[in-house]
Design an enzyme around this catalytic site. Sequence first.
Site, mmCIF file in Angstrom:
data_model
loop_
_atom_site.group_PDB
_atom_site.id
_atom_site.type_symbol
_atom_site.label_atom_id
_atom_site.label_comp_id
_atom_site.label_asym_id
_atom_site.label_seq_id
_atom_site.Cartn_x
_atom_site.Cartn_y
_atom_site.Cartn_z
ATOM 1 N N ASN A 57 -3.267 6.247 -1.593
ATOM 2 C CA ASN A 57 -3.072 6.244 -0.147
ATOM 3 C C ASN A 57 -2.492 7.557 0.375
ATOM 4 O OD1 ASN A 57 -4.324 3.931 0.642
ATOM 5 N ND2 ASN A 57 -2.518 2.642 0.370
ATOM 6 N N SER A 117 0.828 -1.204 0.000
ATOM 7 C CA SER A 117 0.000 0.000 0.000
ATOM 8 C C SER A 117 0.855 1.243 0.000
ATOM 9 C CB SER A 117 -0.859 0.071 1.256
ATOM 10 O OG SER A 117 -1.216 -1.169 1.709
HETATM 11 N N1 3HC Z 1 -17.828 -9.775 -2.875
HETATM 12 C C1 3HC Z 1 -19.064 -9.803 -3.401
HETATM 13 N N2 3HC Z 1 -20.047 -8.992 -3.004
HETATM 14 C C2 3HC Z 1 -19.757 -8.108 -2.026
HETATM 15 C C3 3HC Z 1 -18.489 -8.012 -1.433
HETATM 16 C C4 3HC Z 1 -17.502 -8.905 -1.897
HETATM 17 N N3 3HC Z 1 -16.273 -8.909 -1.391
HETATM 18 N N4 3HC Z 1 -18.505 -7.053 -0.492
HETATM 19 C C5 3HC Z 1 -19.748 -6.534 -0.490
HETATM 20 N N5 3HC Z 1 -20.507 -7.181 -1.401
HETATM 21 C C6 3HC Z 1 -21.900 -6.987 -1.706
HETATM 22 C C7 3HC Z 1 -22.728 -6.707 -0.479
HETATM 23 O O1 3HC Z 1 -23.002 -7.877 0.226
HETATM 24 C C8 3HC Z 1 -23.948 -6.086 -1.080
HETATM 25 O O2 3HC Z 1 -24.782 -7.096 -1.546
HETATM 26 P P1 3HC Z 1 -26.401 -6.991 -1.366
HETATM 27 O O3 3HC Z 1 -26.804 -5.874 -2.273
HETATM 28 O O4 3HC Z 1 -26.893 -8.327 -1.825
HETATM 29 O O5 3HC Z 1 -26.641 -6.734 0.070
HETATM 30 C C9 3HC Z 1 -23.391 -5.326 -2.287
HETATM 31 O O6 3HC Z 1 -22.067 -5.844 -2.502
HETATM 32 C C10 3HC Z 1 -23.291 -3.841 -2.088
HETATM 33 O O7 3HC Z 1 -22.703 -3.598 -0.872
HETATM 34 P P2 3HC Z 1 -23.264 -2.538 0.140
HETATM 35 O O8 3HC Z 1 -24.684 -2.242 -0.113
HETATM 36 O O9 3HC Z 1 -22.834 -2.934 1.517
HETATM 37 O O10 3HC Z 1 -22.417 -1.288 -0.131
HETATM 38 P P3 3HC Z 1 -22.155 -0.356 -1.361
HETATM 39 O O11 3HC Z 1 -23.256 -0.290 -2.341
HETATM 40 O O12 3HC Z 1 -21.717 0.878 -0.683
HETATM 41 O O13 3HC Z 1 -20.909 -1.002 -2.109
HETATM 42 C C11 3HC Z 1 -18.520 -0.847 -1.822
HETATM 43 C C12 3HC Z 1 -19.827 -1.557 -1.438
HETATM 44 C C13 3HC Z 1 -18.224 -1.090 -3.297
HETATM 45 C C14 3HC Z 1 -17.426 -1.471 -0.968
HETATM 46 C C15 3HC Z 1 -18.664 0.697 -1.587
HETATM 47 O O14 3HC Z 1 -19.113 0.937 -0.292
HETATM 48 C C16 3HC Z 1 -17.361 1.442 -1.770
HETATM 49 O O15 3HC Z 1 -16.958 1.753 -2.877
HETATM 50 N N6 3HC Z 1 -16.716 1.796 -0.624
HETATM 51 C C17 3HC Z 1 -15.414 2.447 -0.630
HETATM 52 C C18 3HC Z 1 -14.377 1.395 -0.449
HETATM 53 C C19 3HC Z 1 -12.986 1.942 -0.494
HETATM 54 O O16 3HC Z 1 -12.744 3.124 -0.347
HETATM 55 N N7 3HC Z 1 -12.035 1.033 -0.695
HETATM 56 C C20 3HC Z 1 -10.636 1.407 -0.709
HETATM 57 C C21 3HC Z 1 -10.076 1.362 0.679
HETATM 58 S S1 3HC Z 1 -8.394 1.862 0.727
HETATM 59 C C22 3HC Z 1 -7.555 0.569 0.125
HETATM 60 O O17 3HC Z 1 -8.072 -0.474 -0.152
HETATM 61 C C23 3HC Z 1 -6.084 0.763 -0.081
HETATM 62 C C24 3HC Z 1 -5.340 -0.023 0.947
HETATM 63 O O18 3HC Z 1 -3.966 0.050 0.564
HETATM 64 C C25 3HC Z 1 -5.491 0.503 2.343
#
Ligand code: 3HC
Length: 394
Positions: free
Chosen positions: A191, A119
Amino acid sequence: MEIRKIAVIGAGTMGHGIAEICAIAGFYVSLNDVSEDILKNALSRISWSLEKLYEKKQIKEEPNQVLSRIKTTVNIKETLENADFMIEAVVEDLDVKKDVFSKADSIMPKHAILASNTSSLPISEIAEATQRKDKVIGTHFFNPPVLMKLVEIIKGKDTSEDTLKETLALCKKLDKEIVIVNKDIPGFIVNRILARVVNTACMLVYKGIATVEDIDAVLRYRLNFPMGVFEVSDYSGLDVFYFIHGIMTKRGFKARLCPILEEKFKNKEFGVKTGKGFYTYPAAGKYQKPEIPKEKATKLDPAIILALAINEAAYLLREGIATKSDIDKAVMLGLGYPKGIFRFADEFGIDRVVAAIERLKEITEEGIDPDPLLIKMMEQNKLGIKTNEGFYKY
Ligand code: 3HC
């Protein structure tokens, strides 16, 4: 080069998701970690995720068929043998990563490419552990890898053009969008920007200016972020952000770690994975979207939360680390922001952003000045939408 087998080292939050997308794309995957328990847990998370994707018709193949391409083992030699590409996703610790790369270098075939999902660590430092620095590259995925479209590709100082080309081709097969980080700086694009939002938000809470919910409400309901910044910190792990901060500041990133983050790290309140972080979850590892009241969204100016992130983006652009469109694409596809960080800057107004940075300087004692690019834009009256030109023309 034909890639058939991919070795994924580390089966935690990122590793299991990376293994999953590789298998979905049709590759044979050997997934390694230090204990059978971790691997068992990884397989059950992959299985859950594949079922979800299949249910929603986001994958065509039956989950079991995809799963049959993933083999797990605690034997790293077995994982690395005959693999054409490695993606390392172990803990964010240079020595641990170097150990993996050194083993990969001695075990994997000569043609194999060694990628790190670090990261924040510079790729050139990791490559030092190998005799094939030209074949070492950064592939930084985002959590959860199956849903986040972005991969940041980082070239180390010895990474060859062929390695870059092969890696880009692989990422395309994994159905990912790519941004290229031109200089191997700690934290890359996303990041560095995210660390500014996390630390600013945390300092505003620490100084009693806003609550965790006030800030997440602004981000979720006024700026339409998919998650508030505290939500996303909990979701990806506060320990991860703590390590990233340490690695980056050791290498020149100017920031004072927010004391609340430090305390949570010491108390092992890492977020979803331990059941408690900024929010509380039903159980360790059980994610439930936190309830955040909408009415809290009016309590704070959004510009102050994003000001240092915009400042960081201006620095990345001015230094030629990435292009304007790649920086905007990176926050949209890596963090789910509804628009690019430069678009937010133009909407707020560059003068308002600079005033917010000055105010933060007093509040946080981080001592961060407005970037020279922002100052120049002020002098040229390129203040954003209100003057018809900012980072973009209107
Ligand atoms: N696989 C399959 N489906 C998944 C899943 C996975 N791993 N995780 C969540 N889902 C599903 C949920 O179960 C949900 O299904 P449902 O509609 O049947 O209930 C569906 O996806 C949608 O999820 P949610 O309704 O909970 O949430 P969102 O519509 O908000 O979408 C998200 C989820 C895409 C994660 C969205 O919230 C998002 O974009 N969040 C931001 C995440 C982010 O910023 N990530 C980067 C972090 S930093 C990083 O990674 C860098 C590292 O170096 C630190």
